[in-house]
Each structure stands twice: as structure tokens, then as C-alpha cells.
Design an enzyme around this catalytic site. Structure first.
Site, PDB file in Angstrom:
ATOM      1  CG  ASP A  71      35.659  28.009  39.730  1.00 53.59           C
ATOM      2  OD1 ASP A  71      35.357  26.903  38.252  1.00 53.59           O
ATOM      3  OD2 ASP A  71      36.379  28.159  40.217  1.00 53.59           O
ATOM      4  CG  ASP A 446      41.996  32.292  34.862  1.00 49.19           C
ATOM      5  OD1 ASP A 446      42.555  32.381  34.719  1.00 49.19           O
ATOM      6  OD2 ASP A 446      40.973  30.888  35.520  1.00 49.19           O
TER       7      ASP A 446
END
Length: 760
Positions: A71, A446
């Protein structure tokens, strides 16, 4: 290891705007002879995966050939001979093209593959075509928008090739209906005959549409194709039996509030579709799996768990075995209780086997996946595939890795392992190269970040105690480099305990650091130390920690006691002198002046700042992840650098006087490293524009002259968030990308460096 590359001949990318063929890439219109270049050897710092790769596809015509889309880090091809994934988009200079909306391998010619690239609806979009396994590409800018890093990026595949006429392509767009190409992607036209024209481009930057979620050709029935729609409406599945000339809605199936997200056609012609009540990857609460038989015109609900017993979550990934159309697999998404899973059926969905319950995962190659505990089955399982040449070989993607097994059809405990050699799909927020200990300590989005002792090996553990999913700032003591501190945040609005930590062993282990409770905000917003907005800075001797709370505070005893800092506005991003423990620097933006502490951080006062512009606002960035505006030379007291909106200034007298340097370059990101032999000034490394060329540059003479050090093959979309040199090794540069992990470069390959050792 990335190959050493010097000048690459123009023409490896060809841009095709309808009717016009031109050289592509931001640098292909620049005369490179105008710039001095230094050849660099570029490599990745291994973590292994780490991010979301929503689509994985096995080639239907060549064993061992697999394609993967990410992505924000481009696309990859599995090289079976080398046993690693090869990044395919590193030579791209357009940031948007690192977000891959869809990928389509040719069903006839194994070496031909297409990428639909575009990060979001407001960014450029293009179709890329390669006929040599992704070694070179033709780029075609297209008039329809994409969303490779938007919500709904797990849907697909939106791009499909007609197996009976493989120059004929269809693309299901998010906002602008269905598009077709009859010349292998060079020219595109909207299919006005398709029933749904699209909802149009959003008006809010963060909004998007699901749009046409998949396009699937039947490999055995000429010109039969299905298109799914994930937009609200009464009809969600459409069919054409003449290659897209005419269309009709397929009636039946689930209720219209469920949206088709992915689909696959088996060898028996039956279409298996997964459904969700949202486009994901978050926020999905219900889902289903249905099968449609075109020959009979009948539907069958084969959802593994139906009715009141169904847990929260939907279904997204779907695959069918090439040799047995009754063997199908689907994955759940957003099923937090108990956990996301893959379901496997050998009778077309009549009975299901929940693989999570009998699976084991060996994550020793990328141990960060344990996240401090046993690695679970995964989340955001958007992509799922079964090898058409080996039904035991299957893979699924998660938000953090790609798992594969060679035991899909076997009974008993099923073994899965990360399939990520060569994949670095992470966003780097910050990094430091200290004057001692590990050469590199990182802060990721993350997954927290790592101490990198060996650049060729995935680190044993993330930063824990506490684990903060995002590390926003990192600092170390210049003369006590094993003393480090970090700030960060979790994905929750307020961190559960503290957003601060410190280390006495160079980032190998950490201790939480707590500041006294601040005065609650009148508007109820959380305090900066509760959200990761409070940056932390370490003095040169490692004795003082300065934290930018509403009222900045400092401690000299590891948080046992604290005192208020005077003369320092809140959250201005303080920089410590790396050699003089008494000195700290910052910019007081309210009064547009440089301030300094000469007593170890207790009190700040203004300095002359002679030579600086009157207005310093160009250096301000309130983003908690932004690098500090002032950088200090790690090896020289009082040597400072300041980036003012692309203009570089330097001081050698602790900020009293400044001089503009590097007038020929506009700097976006920059960092400092060890001076070149015989030089006094720190080596400068920068992402910037020089002579019209946006690239990575190096200066060894204080910014007077610059040399380009990356090349056409190493651009990574120029999605770069942080840059640093190495204070112990001249020429070494570390680049934290936004999607391709950390890359590092050296001006030449030395045998002692081939193992990627990161500790002296």
C-alpha cells in the site's frame, strides 16, 4: 543486497499519455551531466515485511512466479532462484506510484505484468506494464484516480486481463466507473455502457469510495467477465458475455447492505465472492461468502459461520485450488474475537476447517511479530492465494507480514512462516546513528522501532517497556551514547501508562519514564505526554532528560525528581549539543529567535542569532513526528545547522552567528555524518532539489558544493522522512523511507561491511 548502480541509461521507463510517448520519471528530463555524481552501494536494513501488502497473486502460467502489491512500498516479484522478493518500484521518483491499487499478471505471457499505481484520489495515477518480469516498465498516466493507500485497498483485483485477448484490459475505478484498454494499457477509454458511472471524486481529502471492487474474467469462457461494486446501491454484481460491450446486473445473492470485496472463478466456472459491510481494512462488523454458478444462474450461501453465532467481522481474502475447484479458502477481516483466521473447504463450502485452530507460526526469521507474546494468526487478512502448481503451497497477508505454508492440504498441525525475505514494507518516523554502541537505532510507525546490531538480520525485539506502536523522537548522549531516550504513542488516543522511556544500554533494553501530572486542558484535550506529543532530549553526558510538556521539565536523576525549565516555550523541539553537556538549543517561534541553555537545560535565554532572517517561522513544524529544525554536529561542540524552508544555515559558535550555505540547493530533509578525511565540517546528506533535479545529495565542504549519491535505480518514490549520516563512518548514509523501510548506502563496497554488521 541492492546492486551497485551508476548512471542508468534513459528509456527504462517510458511514459505513455494517449498519443504521446515521452521519457518518464522526474529526472529523465534533466541533463545529468550538469551534476557531479558519486556511485553508491545501496542496501536494505532487514526487518522483514512489517507492513500491509493487500494483494498476492501466483502466476497461472509459470511455477514459482508470484507477485505482491503493497500500500505504500511498491510491488514485489518472488525470485524462486534467489529465494527472495525483488522490489519492482525502487526506480520510481513519483511518490504516489509507490501505492499499488492493483496488480495483474498476464495469463498467457509469464513475463508480462501490469501495475495500477496511485496513492490516493488527489495524487497522480498510472498503469505500469512490464514484459520482462518487472525489470523495466512502460508508464502510462491515466485520467482516473486510484487509492493504493486509502481505505478499501484490500479490495480487488480491480485490474484484469482478458485471457483470450491479452492486450484487452479492464480497470474498475473507485470513483469514475469502468475503463478499458485495447492496446495493452497505452490508451484508456471509459465504458459508458457499464451501468455504474461512479460517484465522482470525493470533496474531502481523507474520504474515498469503494467503487468497482473487482474485475474477473472467466479463463474458460470467452468474453465472460464479472465486475463487483462496493458502493451503496441495490445492485452489486454485473456480468458481460461479450467482453464488456454490454452489461446486466446479476440478481440474487446476499442483502444489498453487504458489499462484494473480492472474487475468484474456479475451473468449474463458479464465482466465489467474499462480502463485508464496509470496505475496510478497519470498521467491518459483518460479512458473508456466497457462490454464484453462471451456468445455472443460482446462488449459494457458504458463509462458514452464519446467524447469531457469527463473530464480529467480515470476509475478504478468497482463493480456489487450480486443480480442484471444490477446494476453496477464505479469510476473515476485523474479527478481533477470538482472532482473524483462514477457512478451508474441500467441498465447495459445504463444510469448513478453521485453520487458526490447528496452525503454528514460526516467526524466528522476523521475531518482532511476536509483539512481546506468541504471534497470533494475523489481522487485516486481505490477500489469500493457493499456488496453482502446488495446492499445498498457500499464502496470506496481514497488516504486518506475509505468511506461507507448504502443508495446506495436510491434516494435523499446519506450519506457517513469514515469507518476507527481501520485503521491507515499513514507514520510518525517526532514526539516530549514535557515537557509540549500535550504529543505528530506529523509530518506526506501527511496529515501534529497533536497535539494529546486524543490518542483515531482523532484530530480536522491538522497543518495549513500554511498547509504543509509533516512536516519534529518539535521542542519545553524544559523549554517553549508550544513554538514549524516546517518545511515542499507541494507536489509542491516550497511551495507557507513559509515552516516554530511557535506556542505559544503547536501546537494547528500556525503562519507562514518568513525568509529573500536568494541568488538565480546559477543553478536555489530552496532555502532550499522554499522546506522544512531548519530545524528549538527552544532554551530551547522558545525565539530563528534557521533556517538552506544556511546562517543559527536566530531570537529572532518571525521573525521580523533576524541575521546571524556564525561558523555553513548549514543544519547540529542543536539540542538545552532542559534546557540551551544558548546552541545549531551540527556536522560540513566538518571538522568532534562537534560544540556548548554558546550564544543562534549567534556563534558556536568547542568543544573538546574527545572520539569520528576522522571521524563523519557516522552520516550524508542529507534527510530533517531524525532525528538529536544528541539528548538532555529533563530533564538534557548538557546530549547528538549521533548515529554514529549504535554505540551509550554519553556526560554529553555539548559535551566536549564522551563515547561509548551500544556496544552490533547496533542502527538504537532511542529516549529518562524520567529516571527510582532512575536513573539519560534518558531511551533509540531504533530500533536495539542485539544478532542477530532486535527489539525494552529499556535501563534504559545509554545503558549498554537492554531489548526487543516489541514481535512477534507487529512488524509492523519494518518499523520505528522515536522513542521517554516521558519526563514526564517513560516507555512510541512513535513509528512513515512508514505505520501503530503512536503506543505507556507502560510497564503495568494503569486504568488512558485506555482513552488514551494525555495532562497533
Amino acid at each position: 543486497m541492492f546492486a551497485l548502480a551508476k548512471a542508468i541509461a534513459a528509456g527504462l521507463f517510458v511514459s505513455a499519455v494517449p498519443g504521446v510517448a515521452t521519457a518518464a520519471g522526474s529526472s529523465s528530463h534533466i541533463d545529468s551531466s550538469l551534476h557531479d555524481e558519486v556511485a553508491y552501494d545501496w542496501r536494505s536494513v532487514r526487518v522483514g515485511g512489517g507492513g500491509f501488502t493487500p494483494g498476492i497473486i501466483f502466476s497461472p502460467v509459470e511455477r514459482g512466479l508470484v507477485w505482491l502489491r503493497s500500500d505504500m512500498g511498491g510491488a514485489y516479484r518472488w525470485d524462486a532462484a534467489a529465494k527472495r522478493w525483488l522490489p519492482l518500484q525502487d526506480r520510481v521518483s513519483e511518490s504516489s506510484f509507490m501505492g499499488i491499487e492493483s496488480i495483474a499478471p498476464d495469463p498467457v505471457d509469464a513475463g508480462t505484468v501490469y501495475l495500477a499505481a496511485g496513492m490516493n484520489w488527489s495524487a497522480p495515477a498510472a498503469i505500469f506494464r512490464s514484459t520482462n518480469y518487472g525489470k523495466t516498465w512502460r508508464e502510462t498516466r491515466v485520467p482516473f484516480a486510484m487509492g493504493g493507500n486509502e481505505n478499501g485497498r484490500g479490495l480487488g483485483e480491480r485490474l484484469a486481463i482478458n485471457p483470450f485477448a491479452h492486450d484487452h484490459l479492464l480497470f474498475g475505478s473507485r470513483h469514475q466507473g469502468l475503463w478499458a484498454s485495447d492496446d495493452a494499457g497505452v490508451n484508456w477509454r471509459k465504458l459508458d455502457a457499464f451501468p455504474l458511472a461512479g460517484l465522482g471524486l470525493p470533496t474531502n481529502r481523507r474520504e474515498t469510495h469503494g467503487g468497482l471492487s473487482f474485475v474477473v474474467f472467466d479463463a474458460k469462457v470467452r468474453d465472460r467477465v464479472f465486475v463487483g461494486s462496493a458502493d451503496p446501491g441495490a445492485q452489486h454484481l454485473f456480468r458481460s458475455d461479450d467482453g464488456g460491450k454490454t452489461w446486466r446486473a446479476v440478481t440474487g445473492g446476499p442483502a444489498s447492505d453487504l458489499l462484494p470485496v473480492k472474487a475468484v472463478i474456479g475451473g468449474d466456472g463458479v464465482l466465489t465472492i467474499t462480502y463485508c459491510d464496509g470496505i475496510g481494512p478497519n470498521g467491518i462488523t459483518r460479512g458473508a461468502v456466497w457462490r454464484f454458478d453462471p451456468a445455472r444462474g443460482t446462488w449459494r450461501d457458504v458463509t462458514p459461520i452464519k446467524g447469531a453465532q457469527a463473530p464480529i467481522g467480515g470476509y475478504m481474502g478468497v482463493a480456489v485450488a487450480s486443480g480442484d475447484p471444490q477446494t476453496i479458502a477464505v479469510s476473515t477481516v476485523d474479527r478481533g474475537k477470538p482472532v482473524d483466521t483462514v477457512w478451508l473447504s474441500h467441498d465447495g463450502g459445504t463444510h469448513w476447517d478453521e485453520l487458526w485452530k490447528r496452525s503454528d507460526r514460526d516467526v524466528s526469521a522476523t521475531p518482532f511479530l511476536d509483539f512481546g507474546a506468541k504471534a497470533n494468526f494475523g489481522h487485516w487478512i486481505a490477500g489469500l492465494a493457493i499456488d496453482p502448481f502446488d495446492a499445498n503451497h498457500a499464502a496470506y497477508v496481514t497488516g504486518a507480514t506475509v505468511y506461507a505454508t507448504d502443508e495446506l492440504q495436510k491434516p494435523g498441525t499446519m506450519q506457517w512462516a513469514p515469507w518476507t525475505q527481501g520485503i521491507e514494507q515499513t514507514a520510518i518516523i525517526t532514526l539516530v546513528s549514535p557515537t557509540g554502541g549500535a550504529h543505528l537505532v530506529s523509530g518506526f510507525g506501527d511496529i515501534g522501532g529497533f536497535r539494529h546490531d546486524d543490518f542483515a538480520v531482523s532484530p530480536f525485539s522491538q522497543h518495549v517497556n513500554p511498547f509504543l506502536s509509533n516512536t516519534n523522537t529518539l535521542d542519545y548522549g553524544g559523549r554517553a551514547p549508550l544513554v538514549m531516550a524516546r517518545s511515542g504513542n499507541t494507536h489509542a488516543r491516550v497511551v495507557p501508562d507513559t509515552s516516554l522511556a530511557w535506556s542505559a544500554d544503547g536501546g537494547a533494553t528500556w525503562q519507562p519514564l514518568h513525568v509529573p501530572s500536568g494541568v488538565p486542558h480546559a477543553d478536555g484535550t489530552p496532555l502532550p505526554e499522554e499522546t506522544g506529543n512531548a519530545a524528549i532530549t538527552v544532554s551530551a553526558d547522558g545525565q539530563t532528560f528534557l521533556v517538552e510538556t506544556d511546562q517543559p521539565r527536566m530531570t537529572r536523576d532518571r525521573g525521580v525528581t523533576w524541575q521546571a525549565v524556564s525561558g523555553l516555550p513548549s514543544r519547540t523541539r529542543v536539540t542538545s549539543d552532542k559534546q557540551d553537556a551544558k548546552r541545549f538549543y531551540a527556536i522560540d517561534f513566538t518571538n522568532s529567535r534562537v534560544v540556548r541553555s548554558d546550564d544543562g537545560g534549567a534556563r534558556f535565554h536568547s542568543v544573538a542569532g546574527k545572520g539569520l532572517p528576522m522571521d524563523l517561522a519557516a522552520a516550524r513544524n508542529d507534527n510530533r513526528e517531524a525532525p528538529p529544525p536544528i541539528l548538532a554536529d555529533a563530533n564538534r561542540a557548538g557546530a549547528l545547522w538549521l533548515n529554514l524552508g529549504g535554505a540551509l544555515y550554519r553556526s560554529t559558535d553555539f548559535g551566536e552567528t549564522w551563515a547561509r550555505t548551500g544556496q544552490a540547493i533547496s533542502v527538504e530533509r537532511y542529516g549529518l555524518g562524520k567529516a571527510a578525511p582532512g575536513r573539519k565540517d560534518a558531511a551533509l546528506y540531504a533530500l533536495g532539489t539542485f539544478g532542477g533535479l530532486r535527489a539525494i545529495w552529499r556535501s563534504i565542504d559545509g554545503g558549498a558544493t554537492w554531489q548526487r549519491i543516489n541514481d535512477e535505480a534507487h529512488q524509492w518514490g523519494l518518499r523520505i522522512r528522515v536522513i542521517s549520516g554516521d558519526p563514526r563512518q564517513f560516507g555512510r548514509i541512513y535513509i528512513g523511507t515512508d514505505g520501503r523501510g530503512i536503506v543505507y548506502g556507502d560510497p564503495e563496497v568494503r569486504p568488512a561491511q558485506k555482513a552488514g554488521k551494525g555495532t562497533e
